[in-house]
Motif scaffolding. Structure first.
Motif, short mmCIF file in Angstrom:
data_model
loop_
_atom_site.label_atom_id
_atom_site.label_comp_id
_atom_site.label_asym_id
_atom_site.label_seq_id
_atom_site.Cartn_x
_atom_site.Cartn_y
_atom_site.Cartn_z
N TRP A 191 -16.96 10.57 -23.46
CA TRP A 191 -17.38 11.71 -22.98
C TRP A 191 -17.35 12.13 -21.56
N ASN A 192 -17.03 11.12 -20.85
CA ASN A 192 -16.94 11.54 -19.20
C ASN A 192 -15.50 12.18 -18.89
N ARG A 193 -15.47 13.40 -18.74
CA ARG A 193 -14.12 13.95 -18.60
C ARG A 193 -13.50 13.62 -17.25
N GLU A 194 -14.16 12.99 -16.27
CA GLU A 194 -13.49 12.48 -15.12
C GLU A 194 -12.98 10.96 -15.15
N ALA A 195 -13.21 10.42 -16.10
CA ALA A 195 -12.77 9.17 -16.13
C ALA A 195 -11.42 8.92 -16.24
N ARG A 227 -7.64 8.48 -17.39
CA ARG A 227 -7.37 8.66 -18.61
C ARG A 227 -5.59 8.91 -18.54
N PHE A 270 -15.99 3.69 -24.72
CA PHE A 270 -17.59 4.00 -24.15
C PHE A 270 -17.76 5.14 -23.34
N ASP A 271 -16.49 5.65 -22.64
CA ASP A 271 -16.58 6.73 -21.66
C ASP A 271 -15.86 7.81 -22.10
N ARG A 304 -7.50 12.90 -24.75
CA ARG A 304 -7.88 11.93 -23.43
C ARG A 304 -8.13 10.47 -24.34
#
Length: 253
Positions: A72-76, A78, A69-70, A102
């Motif tokens: 496209w969150n480049r800060e999540a 990984r 789900f995340d 990622r």
């Protein structure tokens, strides 16, 4: 009567990635992935390899069966789980894969890194940098094999992760040619919104004397396929790639 007890092994305590691939089944790899990633679905594919020589490490990497789900969150958080000599060190060690990969899950176990290694030290460690290069190439080779051996599975991969992979050529200059072979596009050849044309497909259909790859960018597929700029090229039977995703416009810029 001999009362000497007989010992029976009820648990194999060896970490899965330290075992030989010949000992493991697809079910073993799948169950390990589910525990590792907390994903109830089976992975799409995986690679298990050991490197020996100048440096020694084992990597087990998975491509998930669906996008998180995340994504496209480049800060999540990984990255891979890092072990040193089978001792757990870090969760989500992002230093071993570039950002455009990622979505990859897995484990890396090094015999060369120090046990007191930290995220900060990994940023400038030459061993970690060399491992990053090797693991990245393994993932790209894994995707290339999937595209060649099972196009249907690769189409599933591209649907979920293709736009993330498109970040690669701009971020990873050293592997840009490997990444380019993995890209898929819509084109006037099929006029299908589903991206199913590779650069190799396009080059194989180029007209005699054609020196360039032609493409058009638009906000939607319908706008791309209906672009008035296509008319002259269609008249010459020249195929045009239709770039209609948001990332395509950013890449062009």
């Amino acid at each position: 009567k001999d009362d000497t007890p007989e010992w029976e092994s009820v648990n194999d305590a060896r970490a899965l990635w330290t075992r030989s691939k010949s000992e493991l089944t697809d079910e073993d790899y799948t169950e390990f992935y589910k525990r590792l990633s907390h994903d109830f679905e089976a992975p799409l594919t995986w690679s298990h390899h050991k490197v020996e020589g100048k440096r020694e490490y084992t990597a087990l990497v998975y491509v998930p069966g669906r996008a998180p789900f995340d994504l496209w969150n480049r800060e999540a958080p990984r990255g891979l789980k890092l072990y040193v000599k089978r001792v757990f060190i870090l969760d989500d060690a992002e230093q071993f894969l570039p950002l455009y990969l990622r979505f990859v899950k897995g484990v890396v176990d090094s015999a060369d890194l120090p046990l007191n290694v930290s995220r900060e030290l990994l940023q400038h460690d030459p061993e970690a940098e060399a491992m990053r290069g090797g693991i990245t190439r393994k993932v790209l080779d894994l995707l290339a094999r999937l595209a060649e051996d099972d196009p249907e599975k690769y189409a599933r991969f591209w649907k979920d992760f293709g736009n993330v992979l498109k970040e690669g050529p701009a971020e990873d200059f050293a592997n840009r040619e490997r990444i380019a072979k993995l890209l898929r596009f819509s084109s006037t050849h099929t006029a299908s919104e589903t991206p199913d044309v590779s650069l190799a497909d396009y080059l194989g259909r180029m007209q005699t004397g054609q020196k360039h790859v032609y493409y058009v960018t638009a906000d939607t597929f319908n706008a791309a396929v209906g672009s008035p700029h296509l008319e002259r090229l269609k008249a010459k039977n020249i195929e045009v790639l239709l770039l209609h995703e948001r990332i395509d416009g950013r890449s062009e810029e």
